[in-house]
Design an enzyme around this catalytic site. Structure first.
Site, PDB file in Angstrom:
ATOM      1  N   TYR A  48       0.822  -1.255  -0.164  1.00  0.00           N
ATOM      2  CA  TYR A  48      -0.195   0.232  -0.074  1.00  0.00           C
ATOM      3  C   TYR A  48       0.981   1.266   0.192  1.00  0.00           C
ATOM      4  CZ  TYR A  48      -3.442   3.406   1.471  1.00  0.00           C
ATOM      5  OH  TYR A  48      -4.191   4.598   1.720  1.00  0.00           O
ATOM      6  N   ASP A  50       9.177   2.817  -0.177  1.00  0.00           N
ATOM      7  CA  ASP A  50       8.247   3.155   0.561  1.00  0.00           C
ATOM      8  C   ASP A  50       8.721   3.061   1.975  1.00  0.00           C
ATOM      9  OD1 ASP A  50       6.168   4.059   1.874  1.00  0.00           O
ATOM     10  OD2 ASP A  50       4.717   3.738   0.532  1.00  0.00           O
ATOM     11  N   LYS A  82       4.186   9.481   8.280  1.00  0.00           N
ATOM     12  CA  LYS A  82       3.835  10.021   9.739  1.00  0.00           C
ATOM     13  C   LYS A  82       5.003  10.064  10.499  1.00  0.00           C
ATOM     14  CE  LYS A  82       1.315   6.013   8.847  1.00  0.00           C
ATOM     15  NZ  LYS A  82       0.174   5.879   8.321  1.00  0.00           N
TER      16      LYS A  82
HETATM   17  N1  HOZ Z   1      -3.110   3.742   6.477  1.00  0.00           N
HETATM   18  C1  HOZ Z   1      -3.209   3.381   7.755  1.00  0.00           C
HETATM   19  C2  HOZ Z   1      -3.066   1.713   7.668  1.00  0.00           C
HETATM   20  N2  HOZ Z   1      -1.653   1.152   7.266  1.00  0.00           N
HETATM   21  C3  HOZ Z   1      -4.597   3.660   8.321  1.00  0.00           C
HETATM   22  C4  HOZ Z   1      -4.421   4.933   9.035  1.00  0.00           C
HETATM   23  C5  HOZ Z   1      -5.868   5.116   9.805  1.00  0.00           C
HETATM   24  O1  HOZ Z   1      -6.767   4.649   9.560  1.00  0.00           O
HETATM   25  O2  HOZ Z   1      -5.660   6.069  10.797  1.00  0.00           O
END
Ligand code: HOZ
Length: 424
Positions: free
Chosen positions: A142, A237, A265
């Site tokens: 992802y 990534d 993040k």
């Molecule tokens: N992209 C996040 C999982 N790999 C989820 C982020 C969220 O739902 O806060």
């Protein structure tokens, strides 16, 4: 009805699914979200006053634990100086210098606001640099929710069982080729067919959006070789692995150097930040120096930079923290495996450093297909039991567990005891 349930009832009337990001809706485990009021160290506290041992850590960034005093102090000070200027600042130069110093493959970096934005920009840059359009991504990896990457993606896309998103025009994905994680042959096939048209291969060096799937020995090296042979760029990534597996990320951990790297993040210590960087020669193509356009008012935001710099500096000054975190994590995941084995279950516990995942399958999990053999109903039962007993897990089979430095041995042992009770 408790506070979380009441809030969720209100939320669904004004927000799609009651949430701002799909996985946190708890749909795949058949329950509803706990609404979180505050967090400290390794724990979360919900609106009903319940305490949870948190194994998400805001999906990765809380390596020092939640609400670390130094991070909070630096953010508070930065806030007092002003929230956003949309202008050049000293603190963003400091951040760029720090990132270039910590990650040897990065000679120049551009800050953005999320992992999605970082990856989307890195892909554009790779296309601009090579003058080619096609990219290869891996099924189950992802890379955020930009159009060209929502092809056979992991994370919420996998959780919801929808292979691709509606609303993505075919034209946006016609240049996205899929290969199988840990399978170099599927990559070679694409290169043999149209290698001269491939701008980049993008990969999560540890796949952490289909649970956690470590790269097989030689996989990342093989990608690097084939990219070099065809003049394509290799993009790591590192939204989940960067500054988590070690101060120099997965590339340091595995000793494989990509051309471009994306962060999310974690680089913001919990604030909304992302970044992409790499070789000077490539990065100098980014606007305003070069012709690859990319911009953002909040990019390099001073409050976000303050949080990120503080966490990264603490980690840089304490290399022993990673040794400690990874050792504690190794022990924890090994104990998990032992607990399940003793109870007669051959479930799989995959982990790399502090990232881990439990799959309810007897099959070794090495890619998307094997990850999908996990019994998601069994996961839902387990997840709900853990939540009811104060252990906050990602509410999806296909997300990772994240440990932090605030997860003491005592807390980890408490969690293991609850797992033991569950299997009993
Ligand atoms: N992209 C996040 C999982 N790999 C989820 C982020 C969220 O739902 O806060």
């Amino acid at each position: 009805m408790n506070q979380s349930e009441t809030l969720f009832q209100e939320a669904v009337t004004v927000m799609p699914g009651g949430v701002n990001s799909p996985v946190r809706a708890f749909g795949s485990v058949g329950t509803t979200p706990r609404f979180i009021k505050s967090a400290k160290g390794a724990c979360l506290y919900d609106e009903d006053g319940n305490q949870y041992m948190d194994y998400i850590g805001s999906w990765g960034p809380m390596i020092l634990g939640h609400a670390n005093e130094a991070v909070i102090d630096s953010v508070t000070e930065a806030c007092r100086r002003g929230l956003s200027f949309g202008a050049a600042t000293a603190i963003e130069v400091e951040m760029a210098k720090l990132v270039c110093q910590l990650i040897p493959s990065i000679e120049m970096v551009r800050m953005v606001n999320s992992g999605t934005e970082a990856v989307m920009s890195a892909i554009r840059l790779a296309r601009g640099y090579t003058g080619r359009n096609k990219i290869i991504k891996f099924t189950g990896c992802y890379h955020g929710h930009s159009d060209s990457l929502l092809v056979k993606a992991g994370s919420g896309v996998m959780t919801s069982g929808v292979p691709d998103s509606l609303g993505v025009p075919a034209g946006c994905t016609q240049d996205t080729l899929s290969a199988d994680y840990n399978n170099l042959d599927t990559v070679t096939e694409h290169f043999k067919r149209c290698g001269e048209e491939i701008a980049a291969v993008i990969v999560e060096p540890v796949a952490a959006n289909m649970g956690v799937v470590p790269p097989k020995p030689g996989f990342l090296e093989g990608l690097k070789d084939i990219c070099r042979e065809y003049g394509s760029l290799l993009i790591f990534d590192e939204v989940i692995t960067g500054f988590r597996l070690g101060i120099d990320g997965a590339q340091g951990y595995f000793g494989v150097t990509p051309d471009l790297t994306t962060f999310g993040k974690i680089i913001g210590g919990g604030m909304p930040v992302g970044a992409y960087g790499g070789k000077r020669e490539i990065m100098e193509l980014v606007s305003p120096v070069g012709g690859v356009y990319q911009a953002g008012t909040l990019s390099g935001n001073p409050v976000a930079m303050a949080a990120g710099i503080t966490q990264l500096t603490i980690l840089k000054e304490h290399p022993e923290y990673y040794t400690e975190l990874n050792q504690r994590a190794d022990q924890f995941y090994r104990s998990m495996q032992e607990i399940f084995e003793k109870a007669g279950h051959s479930w799989q516990v995959n982990h790399v450093g502090s990232l881990g995942c439990l799959y309810f399958t007897e099959q070794e999990v090495t890619d998307y297909e094997s990850a999908k053999t996990s019994d998601t109903e069994a996961f839902a039962r387990y997840c709900n039991y853990m939540m009811e007993h104060g252990v906050y897990l990602a509410p999806s089979q296909f997300e990772a567990m994240f440990l932090s430095l605030a997860h003491t041995e005592e807390l980890l042992n408490d969690t293991l005891k609850i797992m033991e009770q569950y299997v009993r």
